[in-house]
Design an enzyme around this catalytic site. Structure first.
Site, PDB file in Angstrom:
ATOM      1  N   HIS A 191      40.647  82.697  31.113  1.00 28.07           N
ATOM      2  CA  HIS A 191      39.428  83.437  31.441  1.00 28.07           C
ATOM      3  C   HIS A 191      38.487  82.550  32.243  1.00 28.07           C
ATOM      4  O   HIS A 191      38.431  81.332  32.027  1.00 28.07           O
ATOM      5  CB  HIS A 191      38.755  83.890  30.144  1.00 28.07           C
ATOM      6  CG  HIS A 191      37.656  84.901  30.329  1.00 28.07           C
ATOM      7  ND1 HIS A 191      37.679  85.904  31.284  1.00 28.07           N
ATOM      8  CD2 HIS A 191      36.472  85.067  29.666  1.00 28.07           C
ATOM      9  CE1 HIS A 191      36.591  86.631  31.198  1.00 28.07           C
ATOM     10  NE2 HIS A 191      35.840  86.144  30.229  1.00 28.07           N
ATOM     11  N   ASN A 232      29.239  85.854  30.406  1.00 27.43           N
ATOM     12  CA  ASN A 232      30.509  86.572  30.495  1.00 27.43           C
ATOM     13  C   ASN A 232      30.380  87.764  31.442  1.00 27.43           C
ATOM     14  O   ASN A 232      29.280  88.077  31.922  1.00 27.43           O
ATOM     15  CB  ASN A 232      30.938  87.035  29.098  1.00 27.43           C
ATOM     16  CG  ASN A 232      32.438  87.222  28.976  1.00 27.43           C
ATOM     17  OD1 ASN A 232      33.180  87.113  29.964  1.00 27.43           O
ATOM     18  ND2 ASN A 232      32.907  87.502  27.784  1.00 27.43           N
ATOM     19  N   CYS A 269      38.169  88.373  36.285  1.00 24.45           N
ATOM     20  CA  CYS A 269      37.140  87.422  35.849  1.00 24.45           C
ATOM     21  C   CYS A 269      36.939  86.317  36.874  1.00 24.45           C
ATOM     22  O   CYS A 269      35.823  85.822  37.062  1.00 24.45           O
ATOM     23  CB  CYS A 269      37.511  86.835  34.496  1.00 24.45           C
ATOM     24  SG  CYS A 269      39.122  85.994  34.467  1.00 24.45           S
TER      25      CYS A 269
END
Length: 568
Positions: A429, A447, A280
Site C-alpha cells: 500500500h 490514507n 493507491c
C-alpha cells in the site's frame, strides 16, 4: 443345459464388465474437473462529470461491444441494460451467464471484464453451491486487494455444515503497491450434504455500500470452486530502477518541533477515495503535489487527477498496482500527451477503473524535481521530518493486513509486516505522511480510503510497525525563478539600481513580482529613457521571463533629437 449355462456365463460376464465400466466412470467423474454453471450481474455507474467528458458515449459503446465479443468467445452470454438514476448518473447493468470449466469462468471474471473492474471492481456478493463431504476442510483462495480496504468475509452459511475460522490470511503476489493478493478463508466442514455459501467483498466500515456485482457459481462438488484467484496475476517484480536513482537527503531543519501536523496548518486538501481500484500509488503520487501547491502557491484545496496517471502512464501501472509516478508530473509524457505535468480532476475525473487515455490534456502544473530520501529503505525519523517541514507531504509505502483495514482510531501499533514478507520491498500500500507526535512515537498517516476510515481518513501509526516509511520520497515544486539583469548606455552615462530584493532562490524573482528600478545619471549626462520608452527616472516592471532592464543616457553634445539613434 449347456445353452443355459452359456447364457448365464455371458450375462455374468456382461454384468462384471458393466460393473467395471461403472466404477471406471465413477472414478473418472471424481477426478475430472466438474463443469460450473454460473451467472453474474455487474452494475457500472457513470457520474455526471464522467458523462461530460469528450467522447464518453462513443468510448462506452466501444467498451461494451468489445466485452460482448470477448465473453462470447468463451461461450458465455451477455446482455446490457442502461438506466438513469435519481442522482443524475447513468448505470449500465451487464448480465452474464454460461457453463464450462472454472478456468473459463475465471478468464471472464479476471481478464475479459477488466475494463469494468471484473469481480473486484466494487462491492460484490459471491454465492457458491455444491456438495461437501463429512469432515472435509475447505480453504477458499480468493482474489482480493488489501490496498483498497476491501476484503472477503462470509455473509451467510449453515452452521450445521461449517464453522468458519476467525480471520483470513493474505498471500502477497507482487511487490507493487496496489497489486491484488490472495486471501485465504478456512471453512472446516462437519456434515455431508449440499452447501450454499454467500460471501461479500466490501469495506468493513462501509456496510451500507450497495452491491454492484453479484456472481453465482454452482458445481457438483463445492471443492471445485475453492480456487478463485486470477489465473494471470500481476508478476512479482523488483522495485523500479533508474540510471541514477534520484536520492537526496532533505535540508536539515533546526530543532524540529515535538509535534507537527500539516492539517492544522491548512496544507493538505480533502481526503480522497480510491474505492475498489488498486490505485493507491497514484493517490500517494498526487498527495505531495497537492500539498506543495497549497504551500507554495497558496492554492485552496487543489484537486489533481489520479485518473490521468492510471490511464495515461506508459509504465504498465493500473488498478492492479503501480509505483510512484512523479516523473509524469515533471518530464515524462503519457499516452497521447504533448506535455508533461499534472492534470486537474475536473479535466479527467476519477473512474475507479483503468479507463483509456484518448485525449491530449492541459497540464496545469509541473514539478521542479522529486527525490527518495534515502532510496529503497526506511529513512531515519529526522530525515522524514525534514522533508515534511521543507517540502510538504511525504509519500511512503506500508504493509496492510486485517488490523490496518479494521482501524477506527487511536494509536495503531499492530505490526503486520509479515503479511508482505521479510522487508518493506514488498509493501502492498502507498500513502503519505503529513506530521508526527514524538510523545506518542507516531506518524500522521494520510490514507485514500475516504473519511469514514480511521480518524477522518487519517491514522496515528507507531513508527516501527508494518514497514511504514519504506521508500519515502518528496517532491520539489515552486514557480520558475526569473533573472533580472541591468545595463546602461553609454556605460559611463549613469547607473541603474534595482530596489526590490530577490525573492526566489536568493538571487532571482518569482513570476509577476513587481520590481522597482531607478536611474541615476552621472555628471555631464542626463537620463533619456528606459528600453520600454518610458522616460521617468523611476520604473516598475512585472517580471515574467529572464530579462534585462536598460537605461539610456545622453549628453549636451548629443542633442536629444538624435538620442534615439543611440539605442539602435
Amino acid at each position: 443345459m449347456k445353452t443355459t449355462r452359456a447364457k448365464i456365463a455371458i450375462i455374468s460376464f456382461l454384468l462384471i464388465v458393466l460393473g467395471l465400466l461403472s466404477a471406471a466412470s465413477a472414478n473418472a467423474i471424481a477426478i475430472a474437473p466438474s463443469d460450473v454453471t454460473w451467472s453474474a450481474e455487474i452494475t457500472v455507474p457513470f457520474t455526471a462529470e464522467q458523462m461530460l467528458q469528450p467522447g464518453w458515449a462513443d468510448n462506452t459503446q466501444t467498451m461494451l461491444t468489445a466485452l460482448t465479443a470477448r465473453v462470447s468467445s468463451h461461450g458465455a452470454r451477455l446482455s446490457t441494460r442502461k438506466q438513469a438514476t435519481a442522482s443524475q448518473t447513468t448505470e449500465y447493468t451487464l448480465a452474464l451467464s454460461g457453463a464450462g470449466t472454472l478456468a473459463q469462468v475465471k478468464q471472464i471474471l479476471f481478464d475479459d471484464l477488466t475494463p469494468v473492474g471484473g469481480l473486484l471492481g466494487g462491492a460484490a456478493e459471491l454465492t457458491l453451491s455444491g456438495a461437501v463431504q463429512a469432515n472435509e476442510p475447505l480453504t477458499l483462495a480468493l482474489e482480493s486487494n488489501p490496498s483498497t480496504g476491501y476484503a472477503w468475509s462470509l455473509a451467510t452459511y449453515d452452521p450445521g455444515f461449517i464453522h468458519p475460522a476467525d480471520a483470513s490470511t493474505w498471500q502477497t503476489k507482487s511487490n507493487l503497491p496496489g497489486a491484488p493478493a490472495t486471501q485465504n478463508l478456512t471453512l472446516p466442514s462437519t456434515t455431508a450434504g449440499n452447501l450454499v455459501l454467500t460471501l461479500t467483498y466490501r469495506r468493513a466500515w462501509e456496510t451500507n455500500t450497495p452491491i454492484t456485482r453479484r456472481v453465482s457459481l454452482q458445481a457438483t462438488q463445492l471443492a471445485t470452486l475453492t480456487d478463485l484467484i486470477n489465473p494471470a496475476p500481476v508478476v512479482k517484480t523488483s522495485a523500479p530502477s533508474f540510471p541514477d536513482l534520484p536520492v537526496r537527503a532533505p535540508e536539515a531543519v533546526q530543532a524540529p518541533p515535538a509535534t507537527y501536523d500539516m492539517r492544522a496548518l491548512g496544507q493538505v486538501p480533502a481526503i480522497r477515495d480510491q474505492s475498489s481500484c488498486g490505485s493507491c500509488w497514484a493517490f500517494a503520487t498526487v498527495a505531495p503535489f497537492e500539498s506543495a501547491l497549497m504551500i507554495k502557491d497558496h492554492v485552496a484545496a487543489p484537486n489533481l487527477s489520479e485518473q490521468y496517471l492510471i490511464s495515461c502512464n506508459k509504465s504498465g501501472w493500473s488498478c492492479n498496482g503501480g509505483w510512484f509516478a512523479h516523473d509524469y508530473h515533471m518530464n515524462t509524457l503519457g499516452y497521447n500527451q504533448t506535455a508533461a505535468g499534472a492534470v486537474t480532476e475536473a479535466a479527467f475525473p476519477y473512474l475507479s477503473a483503468n479507463g483509456t487515455c484518448s485525449l491530449s490534456y492541459t497540464h496545469t502544473n509541473k514539478l521542479n524535481n522529486w527525490y527518495f530520501i534515502s532510496g529503497y529503505n526506511i529513512p531515519d525519523e529526522t530525515s522524514i521530518k525534514n522533508a515534511i517541514m521543507n517540502y510538504g507531504a511525504v509519500a511512503v509505502t506500508v504493509c496492510v493486513g486485517n488490523a490496518f483495514q479494521a482501524y477506527r482510531g487511536g494509536i495503531f501499533a499492530t505490526d503486520e509486516g509479515s503479511v508482505c514478507g521479510s522487508s518493506g520491498l514488498s509493501n502492498n500500500h502507498a500513502v503519505a505522511l503529513v506530521g508526527w507526535n514524538d510523545t506518542e512515537g507516531t506518524w500522521i498517516l494520510r490514507n485514500s480510503w475516504n473519511t469514514w476510515w480511521g480518524e477522518s481518513g487519517y491514522m496515528r501509526i507507531k513508527r516501527n510497525v508494518s514497514y511504514v516509511g519504506y521508500a519515502a520520497n518528496y517532491v520539489i515544486y515552486g514557480p520558475s525563478c526569473y533573472s533580472l539583469g541591468t545595463s546602461v548606455t553609454p556605460s559611463a552615462g549613469g547607473t541603474v539600481t534595482v530596489n526590490t530584493a530577490p525573492n526566489c532562490n536568493g538571487t532571482q524573482y518569482m513570476p509577476n513580482t513587481a520590481i522597482s528600478l531607478s536611474a541615476s545619471p552621472k555628471s555631464g549626462y542626463s537620463f533619456f529613457a528606459w528600453d520600454d520608452n518610458t522616460s521617468n527616472l523611476n520604473r516598475t516592471l512585472a517580471i515574467a521571463a529572464n530579462t534585462t532592464a536598460t537605461g539610456y543616457f545622453t549628453t549636451p553634445l548629443v542633442p536629444r533629437i538624435f538620442a534615439p539613434l543611440m539605442r539602435k
